[in-house]
Each structure stands twice: as C-alpha cells, then as structure tokens.
Design a protein around this motif. Sequence first.
Motif, mmCIF file in Angstrom:
data_model
loop_
_atom_site.group_PDB
_atom_site.id
_atom_site.type_symbol
_atom_site.label_atom_id
_atom_site.label_comp_id
_atom_site.label_asym_id
_atom_site.label_seq_id
_atom_site.Cartn_x
_atom_site.Cartn_y
_atom_site.Cartn_z
ATOM 1 N N THR A 157 0.842 -1.191 0.000
ATOM 2 C CA THR A 157 0.000 0.000 0.000
ATOM 3 C C THR A 157 0.876 1.238 0.000
ATOM 4 O OG1 THR A 157 -1.718 -1.143 1.264
ATOM 5 C CG2 THR A 157 -1.838 1.257 1.194
ATOM 6 N N GLU A 159 0.965 4.877 0.971
ATOM 7 C CA GLU A 159 0.227 5.786 1.848
ATOM 8 C C GLU A 159 0.674 7.226 1.566
ATOM 9 O OE1 GLU A 159 0.494 4.436 5.872
ATOM 10 O OE2 GLU A 159 -0.244 2.416 5.379
ATOM 11 N N ASN A 161 0.138 11.581 1.792
ATOM 12 C CA ASN A 161 -0.341 12.738 2.546
ATOM 13 C C ASN A 161 0.188 14.001 1.884
ATOM 14 O OD1 ASN A 161 -1.575 14.230 4.612
ATOM 15 N ND2 ASN A 161 0.196 14.085 5.970
ATOM 16 N N GLN A 261 -3.602 4.871 -0.377
ATOM 17 C CA GLN A 261 -4.403 5.209 0.806
ATOM 18 C C GLN A 261 -3.967 6.566 1.343
ATOM 19 O OE1 GLN A 261 -4.637 2.105 3.856
ATOM 20 N NE2 GLN A 261 -4.347 3.653 5.420
ATOM 21 N N ASN A 263 -3.146 8.935 4.310
ATOM 22 C CA ASN A 263 -2.737 8.742 5.706
ATOM 23 C C ASN A 263 -2.100 10.031 6.225
ATOM 24 O OD1 ASN A 263 -1.717 8.043 8.182
ATOM 25 N ND2 ASN A 263 -0.607 6.239 7.503
ATOM 26 N N THR A 280 5.565 3.531 1.496
ATOM 27 C CA THR A 280 4.994 2.295 0.963
ATOM 28 C C THR A 280 5.300 1.137 1.898
ATOM 29 O OG1 THR A 280 5.450 3.158 -1.255
ATOM 30 C CG2 THR A 280 4.853 0.829 -1.078
ATOM 31 N N ARG A 286 4.408 -4.366 8.148
ATOM 32 C CA ARG A 286 4.635 -2.933 8.331
ATOM 33 C C ARG A 286 5.887 -2.671 9.174
ATOM 34 N NH1 ARG A 286 1.151 1.234 7.367
ATOM 35 N NH2 ARG A 286 1.730 3.250 8.285
ATOM 36 N N SER A 290 9.082 1.404 5.540
ATOM 37 C CA SER A 290 8.694 1.770 4.181
ATOM 38 C C SER A 290 9.701 1.235 3.172
ATOM 39 C CB SER A 290 8.599 3.290 4.056
ATOM 40 O OG SER A 290 8.298 3.657 2.723
#
Length: 426
Positions: A157, A159, A161, A261, A263, A280, A286, A290
Amino acid sequence: MIDPRVVKGFRDTLPHDEYLRSQVIQKLAGAFYLQGYQPIDTPILEYTETLLGKSGGETEKQIFRFRDAGERDVAMRFDLTVPMARYIAMHKEELGLPFKRYHIAKVWRGEKPQRGRFREFYQCDFDLVGSSSPASDLDILLTAYESLQTLGITEFTIEVNHRGILREYLEKIGAVEHTVFILRTIDKIDKVGQELVKSELAQVLSDGIVNQLYEFLFPEKEVESLLEHMTSVLGLDSPSILHMKLIFNAVKNLDLSHAFQFNPKITRGLDYYTGMVFETFLSGDRMLGSICSGGRYDNLLSLYGKESISGVGGSIGLDRLLTSEKCLQLLNITTPPKVFIYHNTDGYTQAYSLIKALQRIGIVVEMYPDAKKIDNQTKYAIRRGFSQAIFIEGNGYTLRDMTKKESVKDLSLEMVVSRLQEQYLG
C-alpha cells in the motif's frame, strides 16, 4: 596479524546475494527508463555545506563528516536527493527542464543499525524536476507502483499525505510557528506510538492545542473518509486538500485505489519536503518499514541558485527489500544454469569450444583452473552447487549429473549442448 572484521552497520556481500541485488537493480533501472527517467551519477563526497544546506537537524548527527587532505570540510552523501539538487543547479542548461532522472547508488548514514536499516545501503531514486503540477506528483506515485510491480511485488500500500494540510491547520489554530517540530514529531507515531508523541508535543504546545491537533488527525467520531473529515475543517478551497483530491480521483479512475491510501500521519522527517509525501508498506509486514518513500520539495533547489525550481521524487529501499523473506520470494529472480568442466591439460581447445557453445545458449560455464585430483575438483563442484559436470576424454565428452551421480559417456559437442539445452532451457 590483523583481525579481519567489518565496521558495525556495514556488510560484505556474498556472490549469490550480490547477483540478486544486481538483477533487482537492472529491473528497476529498466522500469525507471521505461517511464521516461534518465540515469545520472554524482560523487560520493560533497562539501558538507552542500549536504546540510537545509536538512540540518537529525541529518547533521548522522552524516559521515571529515576534513580531507586539503583541509576541506566534506561529507559522504546521506541520500541521493540533495546531491541531485546541486547537480540540477549546475547542469540545468544542458539538461533542460522539466527533467526526469533516476540514480541507483550507495549512501551512508551514521544511524543505529537495526532490521532493514544499515549505515551503508543502496537507494534507488527517481525524480521529476521543474514542474509543480499535481500530474508530476501522480507520475512519481505511479512510477513507484509500476516499479514494484516490475519486481513482482504486488501486495503493498502506498500511503499518501500532503504536508500542507497540517500546515494549513496549524495556521488555523495559531500554532504555525511550531510547524517543523510538529511535522518531525508526528512522523514518529508508527515507531513510538501516539501516547509518546502526544507527550513530546505537550513539551512545546498547550494541552488544548495538542488535543485539537489529535482530534484533527485522529477524530474520535467515526468518519467515512479522513480526507473528507479534513475538508470539513479546512474548507473546500484548501489548496492542499484540492491537490490530494486530484491525485486520488486519478488513482480511482485508473482502478488503482486498492494500492493507494490517504494517511495524515505520513509527514516524512526531512525538512526539505513541502507538499505531497508518501511511504509504501508491504502487506502484513509494516514493521519492516517503508520500502519506497518520497515527496515534493519545492524549495530545495533554491539553495544552489537564485532560481526556485520545483521537484518531486521517490526512493526504493533496495537493501530493505532484500532483507525481507517475503520480498525475496516475490522477487522471483532466477539464476542462469551453470555447468562445471573438469580440468584437462590436454583439452584446452575442446574445453573452450564447449564453453563458447554453451555460453551462446545462455548457460554459465566454469572450468576448474588447476590440474588437481578428480576428487578435489568434485568436492569443489559440489560445494559450489553445480548440478552438471563435464569430463573431456579424448575427442569426446562425458556428462555427469552431480545430484543423481549418473554419467553419459562418449558424447559429441553437439550432443552435450543439445542435452543441456533441453534440460535447462526446454
């Protein structure tokens, strides 16, 4: 006698691992180039003032810095983005803008070694310089997506922002003077947890400001979309919100919503980021950290000239990928078939004819260099993992399966090549 050892945080790489790394680098370079990114290179050493121009803070504590023989204050590059900014400033007339580059090379950071994090490691960077358009941000995000797909990594995913969202909110609540500190602190949430971050923020901000900030980032009431929640606070005309909506609408239209996504906790620790930022994460791992990160840096290049040039980029953590068992399985890098040839002083001409014939069909061949006993050569071949070996006997060849310990004798060169081609290449 000198005790052979490696400095903490640094590593030797054995042949199999280095081959794997080289194949991944080759795949990434091909993926970047296919997306229109051009290769560049910069020196390992830069003047320290070049590297610390704006990052400072934690970076100054982490760089390997020293004075060279000419008493110049120099440092080893800690990433590939800052040297790239200096590079663009010096060569922009030759390159033309906008310019898309990729750079795959080692960097050095004097930070604490831990899983997936070393003091010497590779970065695989890709940047688009000379455009502030949301389309440029989208280009970087899609290049990150396509590059990981090229490696066979599909469960992840990205993420995303925008640092401007938090900056706009801090202006709204009257805490904008603490923006840099708050961004750096929020960036630690996944590592140290919300409570510890909250206590750090409380050292500088009032309890009321901290609570407002947390309600903005982590609303207690259930919301259908965090982005819409933040829109309701900042308004429909928020530049940062509009920027994010353009990106996520494009992602949705491309049927890639599953991979992206929003975040608001993603802020990135380096101060040169000004807008969109992303990290990522592998699905189900997790804690690895990243595997591909980046963002927009609109002011970085102004450090090296009067002109302010916008840029946005990403970086794939190659070493982090190669420390993950899950990634290694997904990478699906296969080594070419290898065949061992026993040393035969009288058969050099035959041996090299055979070697060339096998190399032409994509088989790696190694002939033992010394006239040692057959047993010694066999032990070497087994230790190196060869499954097939060839003896040169007179004008013919014997092909031996080292695993099954079975041999086929009196073969011609053409027959050996045909058998190996059928076995390995189909």
